[in-house]
Enzyme design. Sequence first.
Site, PDB file in Angstrom:
ATOM      1  N   ASP A   1     -40.876  31.008  -5.874  1.00 54.43           N
ATOM      2  CA  ASP A   1     -39.527  31.504  -5.746  1.00 54.43           C
ATOM      3  C   ASP A   1     -39.612  32.478  -4.711  1.00 54.43           C
ATOM      4  OD1 ASP A   1     -36.830  32.189  -5.893  1.00 54.43           O
ATOM      5  OD2 ASP A   1     -37.008  33.161  -7.633  1.00 54.43           O
TER       6      ASP A   1
ATOM      7  N   TRP B   1     -37.419  38.590 -12.430  1.00 54.11           N
ATOM      8  CA  TRP B   1     -35.997  38.539 -12.302  1.00 54.11           C
ATOM      9  C   TRP B   1     -35.362  37.989 -13.459  1.00 54.11           C
ATOM     10  CZ3 TRP B   1     -33.215  34.015  -9.995  1.00 54.11           C
ATOM     11  CH2 TRP B   1     -31.738  34.368  -9.997  1.00 54.11           C
TER      12      TRP B   1
ATOM     13  N   LYS C   1     -30.057  36.634   0.757  1.00 52.46           N
ATOM     14  CA  LYS C   1     -30.622  38.197   1.582  1.00 52.46           C
ATOM     15  C   LYS C   1     -30.877  38.151   2.839  1.00 52.46           C
ATOM     16  CE  LYS C   1     -31.691  38.217  -3.055  1.00 52.46           C
ATOM     17  NZ  LYS C   1     -31.662  36.781  -3.911  1.00 52.46           N
TER      18      LYS C   1
END
Length: 244
Positions: free
Chosen positions: A138, A57, A174
Amino acid sequence: MVEETLKLAYGESSEFIKDKRIAAVQSLSGTGACRLFANFQKRFRPDSQIYIPVPTWANHHNIWRDAQVPQKTYHYYHPESRGLDFAALMDDIKNAPNGSFFLFHACAHNPTGVDPSEEHWRRISHQFKVKGHFAFFDMAYQGFASGDPERDAKSIRIFLEDGHHIGIAQSYAKNMGLYGQRVGCLSVLCEDEKQAVAAKSQLQQLARPMYSNPPVHGALIVSVILADPDLKKLWLEEVKVIIT
């Protein structure tokens, strides 16, 4: 919110939660958790660096750069096979200086969607033991890789079983659709309760000039859902539906 969030990562009946060995604070979603940890790393391990997968990311690079933590990369994705470049990844772990920091995506690797298998994670964890490395996970998509948050935390559970001290960034952007509420958690597993109290105090000191206190509304939504057995069951069913 924090206690219920820890159960998702460490396990519902985790001994680490029971023994109060986890330093944890509410963060501004997963991004804020990563940035808070990067600052924590810079303050207490100023000579360290962070190994970040290729690719990752894009914001990971920005976060550790702005925290002034030097970055290195490690092999991850194999474009030709469209899978994990496991041999090269393991070589990078072996060749990194002892005690290095590595950033892992706990599940649903962004942007490739390629995750190590359970056996891969076990071999990675073993090599981390050999080298004395520190893993920071993460976990932005828990539940969205397999449809099962427990299964998606397998990488973390393997490292816990093997006795590692780890850090975890969690986010509800999310899996609960709370992008605008910025609800997340940073946790660091410590040696004992005394160390966890000290680490949490330092995390709070770092957070104070960054965002002072996190927003309440989104955190209350998370707390209500996870603390109510019926609502939590419904949420778990809906997470599963999302990927089917």
